[in-house]
Design an enzyme around this catalytic site. Structure first.
Site, PDB file in Angstrom:
ATOM      1  N   HIS A  37      35.388  12.118  52.549  1.00 61.89           N
ATOM      2  CA  HIS A  37      36.694  11.491  51.694  1.00 61.89           C
ATOM      3  C   HIS A  37      37.861  12.066  52.287  1.00 61.89           C
ATOM      4  O   HIS A  37      38.956  11.516  52.705  1.00 61.89           O
ATOM      5  CB  HIS A  37      36.407  11.390  50.262  1.00 61.89           C
ATOM      6  N   SER A 185      27.333  12.325  51.494  1.00 60.81           N
ATOM      7  CA  SER A 185      27.411  11.282  50.755  1.00 60.81           C
ATOM      8  C   SER A 185      27.182  11.621  49.444  1.00 60.81           C
ATOM      9  O   SER A 185      26.617  12.660  48.972  1.00 60.81           O
ATOM     10  CB  SER A 185      26.277  10.069  51.176  1.00 60.81           C
TER      11      SER A 185
HETATM   12  P1  AMP Z   1      32.655   5.927  48.497  1.00 57.95           P
HETATM   13  O1  AMP Z   1      33.351   6.887  47.669  1.00 57.95           O
HETATM   14  O2  AMP Z   1      31.357   6.471  48.926  1.00 57.95           O
HETATM   15  O3  AMP Z   1      32.833   4.561  47.903  1.00 57.95           O
HETATM   16  O4  AMP Z   1      33.390   6.013  49.808  1.00 57.95           O
HETATM   17  C1  AMP Z   1      34.877   6.105  49.811  1.00 57.95           C
HETATM   18  C2  AMP Z   1      35.133   6.209  51.455  1.00 57.95           C
HETATM   19  O5  AMP Z   1      34.839   7.246  51.893  1.00 57.95           O
HETATM   20  C3  AMP Z   1      34.694   4.890  52.068  1.00 57.95           C
HETATM   21  O6  AMP Z   1      35.409   4.296  53.214  1.00 57.95           O
HETATM   22  C4  AMP Z   1      33.612   5.565  53.121  1.00 57.95           C
HETATM   23  O7  AMP Z   1      33.123   5.008  54.049  1.00 57.95           O
HETATM   24  C5  AMP Z   1      34.028   6.834  53.249  1.00 57.95           C
HETATM   25  N1  AMP Z   1      33.051   7.890  53.325  1.00 57.95           N
HETATM   26  C6  AMP Z   1      32.138   8.347  52.647  1.00 57.95           C
HETATM   27  N2  AMP Z   1      31.167   9.354  53.048  1.00 57.95           N
HETATM   28  C7  AMP Z   1      31.914   9.599  54.431  1.00 57.95           C
HETATM   29  C8  AMP Z   1      31.689  10.364  55.471  1.00 57.95           C
HETATM   30  N3  AMP Z   1      30.559  11.177  55.423  1.00 57.95           N
HETATM   31  N4  AMP Z   1      32.267  10.554  56.519  1.00 57.95           N
HETATM   32  C9  AMP Z   1      33.448  10.005  56.443  1.00 57.95           C
HETATM   33  N5  AMP Z   1      33.743   8.929  55.603  1.00 57.95           N
HETATM   34  C10 AMP Z   1      33.054   8.974  54.581  1.00 57.95           C
END
Ligand code: AMP
Length: 287
Positions: A37, A185
């Protein structure tokens, strides 16, 4: 760092910045922030004068049997990480202000949402598109940054922005991985140590795919078969493997439609379960 609680606060923050001649980037998240993030916030800073994150665990993108209630919420830690990175603002709305009583309008996702995650999580992209459009209305930014970790989601957002003529430039950040190769993640914290070892077969299978392509393999059916074999193990040796695979495919990098030969930009997409945890990962295949 300004903490914005309501849609009205968020909107007036962005409009004020823009009126004063500053561009604004937004990084939508569901919190439980990790370096993946934060890498998106860094991208936002490179492209715009101000960057605002959003933290909102969006109920409409979870099916009733999914992990909405258990989804990790670490707000204090998230705010201090964002603050130390020099994030200018963060929008942390309540569910009731994003979905007030009687709010029933939703977005029909674009075609690129139909397969893969859209097939296994039928309500998911409707919820994602609806909340992202609503966040863009609250924060009418110049740029929004998404991660390629959720490759299909990124393509869905790009298509929605194009289809609905939204005046926002979408940027994508590369996948950030832990030192053992697992894509970061928020859900990795559900994995036990043993499950995490099993999960490492996911990035390993993508590495193996890339080396097969480097050795000249261009047939997608064979590449997919070998990806699946690597993920599921051979059933004989005790090499690490996942418990089940929802999909492990090589498809057109833009449309996510099936291809038979690697004769254009492609992406390998994986969704697999380790124990009760569903993980996704992907790799763009460059020839
Ligand atoms: P989330 O909080 O899981 O909804 O993710 C928010 C944003 O962070 C989304 O655009 C995801 O694709 C991005 N994101 C999550 N994990 C990663 C990662 N390991 N590398 C790059 N971007 C990420």
């Amino acid at each position: 760092m300004e903490i914005l609680h309501t849609p009205a606060d968020a909107r007036s923050y962005v409009l004020r910045q823009q009126r004063e001649g500053r561009s604004v980037a937004v990084v939508p998240t569901m919190g439980a922030l990790h370096d993946g993030h934060l890498s998106l916030v860094e991208i936002g800073k490179q492209y715009c004068d101000r960057v605002s994150a959003t933290i909102f665990v969006n109920p409409t993108q979870f099916a009733p049997h999914e992990d909405l209630d258990q989804y990790p919420r670490t707000l204090d830690q998230d705010l201090s990480r964002l603050r130390s990175l020099g994030t200018d603002a963060v929008f942390v709305p309540e569910v009731a202000s994003m979905y007030p009583e009687g709010c029933t309008t939703s977005v029909l996702p674009p075609r690129v949402a139909n397969r893969f995650e859209g097939q296994y999580r039928p309500e998911h992209f409707g919820g994602v598109c609806t909340i992202v459009l609503k966040l863009f209305q609250c924060l009418p930014c110049d740029v929004a940054v998404f991660g390629r970790k959720d490759y299909q989601q990124w393509r869905v957002i790009e298509s929605m922005v194009e289809d609905l003529n939204l005046p926002i430039r979408i940027l994508a950040g590369e996948i950030v991985r832990d030192s053992d190769g697992l894509a970061m993640s928020s859900r990795n914290r559900y994995l036990s140590d043993a499950e995490r070892q099993s999960a490492l077969v996911i990035p390993r299978s993508l590495d193996q795919l890339v080396s097969e392509v480097r050795q000249g393999e261009r047939n997608v059916e064979r590449l997919q078969a070998s990806l699946l074999k690597c993920l599921m193990g051979d059933g004989v040796s005790d090499s690490a493997c996942v418990d089940s695979v929802d999909y492990a495919v090589v498809v057109d990098a833009e449309s996510l439609e099936p291809i038979s030969e690697l004769d254009r930009p492609a992406v390998a997409l994986i969704a697999a379960k380790v124990g009760a945890t569903r993980l996704i990962d992907n790799r763009v295949i460059e020839l």
